[in-house]
Motif scaffolding. Structure first.
Motif, short mmCIF file in Angstrom:
data_model
loop_
_atom_site.label_atom_id
_atom_site.label_comp_id
_atom_site.label_asym_id
_atom_site.label_seq_id
_atom_site.Cartn_x
_atom_site.Cartn_y
_atom_site.Cartn_z
N THR A 126 3.65 -8.66 -2.24
CA THR A 126 2.22 -8.34 -2.19
C THR A 126 1.73 -8.27 -0.75
O THR A 126 0.97 -7.37 -0.38
N VAL A 127 2.17 -9.21 0.07
CA VAL A 127 1.76 -9.21 1.48
C VAL A 127 2.37 -8.01 2.20
O VAL A 127 1.70 -7.35 3.01
N GLN A 174 3.10 -5.13 0.98
CA GLN A 174 2.35 -3.94 0.62
C GLN A 174 0.99 -3.91 1.33
O GLN A 174 0.54 -2.86 1.79
N ALA A 175 0.33 -5.06 1.44
CA ALA A 175 -0.95 -5.12 2.12
C ALA A 175 -0.81 -4.80 3.60
O ALA A 175 -1.66 -4.10 4.18
N ALA A 226 -0.35 -1.06 3.97
CA ALA A 226 -1.62 -0.37 3.81
C ALA A 226 -2.49 -0.54 5.05
O ALA A 226 -3.22 0.37 5.47
N GLU A 227 -2.41 -1.72 5.68
CA GLU A 227 -3.20 -1.98 6.89
C GLU A 227 -2.73 -1.10 8.04
O GLU A 227 -3.55 -0.55 8.79
N ASN A 245 -1.35 1.75 7.67
CA ASN A 245 -1.79 3.09 7.26
C ASN A 245 -0.90 4.19 7.85
O ASN A 245 -1.38 5.27 8.20
N ARG A 250 2.11 3.58 1.85
CA ARG A 250 0.78 2.96 1.73
C ARG A 250 0.54 2.33 0.36
O ARG A 250 -0.31 1.46 0.21
N THR A 251 1.31 2.77 -0.65
CA THR A 251 1.01 2.33 -2.02
C THR A 251 2.18 1.72 -2.77
O THR A 251 1.96 1.10 -3.82
N VAL A 289 -0.89 -13.68 9.03
CA VAL A 289 -0.87 -13.71 7.57
C VAL A 289 -0.97 -15.15 7.08
O VAL A 289 -0.68 -16.09 7.80
#
Length: 293
Positions: free
Chosen positions: A32-33, A35-36, A39-40, A42, A66-67, A293
């Motif tokens: 989860t981290v 992936q975040a 996305a950050e 980008n 990103r996803t 994080v």
């Protein structure tokens, strides 16, 4: 706090090519981290470097766009190897564990030992999962049906570890591609064999010199400046239509329309396992820092 580096891949000019973020010592980050963080950043992809499962290999590498997590991607392998080579002066040959298999890497250095480029072997031989109707490609890219070239092959779902629809289009049409999100969504729904994604790699060729563009807007990448995992099956697919040829080398230019020109050197060759590919290019370091994080 994990440290990160960014590099521009498939270029020798900073702010050209395809940018990549490489996160080192990522053992403490869960999916989860990761992936975040991706996305950050980008960017088209971000990699996370972990200890290998098999100590004989160099590292385990997880790749996220990103996803979603990806089984394989070309520029992340080249860029990650470049970053590791900058930390390990003795590193010449590397093996990365990725979900699609093992990726073997060769690192090129200058006379002073500084890394310049890397060449990778795609983890799987060419596989083909059918064709896509030319009118689908025309719709998703806002082109006319006459722009889709089918004299060599129909638009084809091909992979060396990551699937793309590969379609030849006219040179003039390359500059007119305008992705249509609704059409992409409809195409994804009607092509379940692509595993819930629909990425399109289009090209125009002059002999062994190719101009290409790749669009994956449903994955957050409206357009990619350089796509190793799409250009590898492109080269393999083209070789498959030359039955008397054992190998072929291609010079592939991508990202030109984006203002991020990229150059990929791709070789396809016939082997006992099928048609396999190696691809490589130069890299340039850009940034480094730490992630909180």
């Amino acid at each position: 706090m994990p440290k990160f580096y960014t590099v521009d891949v498939f270029t020798n000019q900073r702010f050209g090519g395809n940018p990549l973020a490489v996160v080192m010592d990522a053992e403490g980050l869960d999916q989860t981290v990761m992936q975040a963080v991706s996305a950050e950043f980008n960017l088209s992809e971000t990699t996370f470097v972990l200890p290998p499962v098999d100590p004989a290999n160099t590292a385990r590498v997880r790749i996220f766009n990103r996803t979603a997590e990806m089984p394989f991607a070309g520029h992340p392998m080249v860029g990650t190897a470049f970053v590791l080579a900058g930390m390990q002066p003795e590193l010449i040959d590397a093996v990365f564990e990725v979900p699609a298999g093992l990726v073997r890497v060769r690192i090129d250095r200058d006379d002073d030992g500084a890394p310049l480029a890397a060449t990778i072997a795609a983890p799987q031989p060419l596989s083909v999962a059918g064709t896509v109707a030319p009118d689908v490609i025309a719709k998703v890219l806002g082109l006319d049906l006459t722009d889709i070239v089918t004299s060599t092959h129909s638009p084809t779902i091909a992979s060396n570890g990551n699937s793309f629809v590969i379609a030849e289009i006219s040179r003039d049409a390359l500059g007119r591609c305008a992705p249509d999100l609704d059409a992409f969504r409809a195409a994804r729904s009607s092509h379940p064999q692509m595993g819930g994604r629909f990425a399109v790699h289009v090209y125009s060729k002059d002999g062994r010199t190719i101009r290409a563009r790749m669009f994956a807007p449903l994955s957050g990448t409206w357009e990619d400046p350089a796509t190793g995992s799409a250009n590898a099956p492109l080269a393999c697919l083209l070789l498959s239509f030359e039955p008397g040829v054992d190998s072929a080398q291609f010079e592939i230019h991508q990202g030109v329309e984006m203002g991020r020109p990229s150059l990929l050197h791709v070789e396809a060759r016939r082997s006992a396992q099928g048609i396999v590919a190696t691809l490589g290019g130069s890299c340039v370091s850009v940034m480094e820092g730490q992630i909180s994080v």
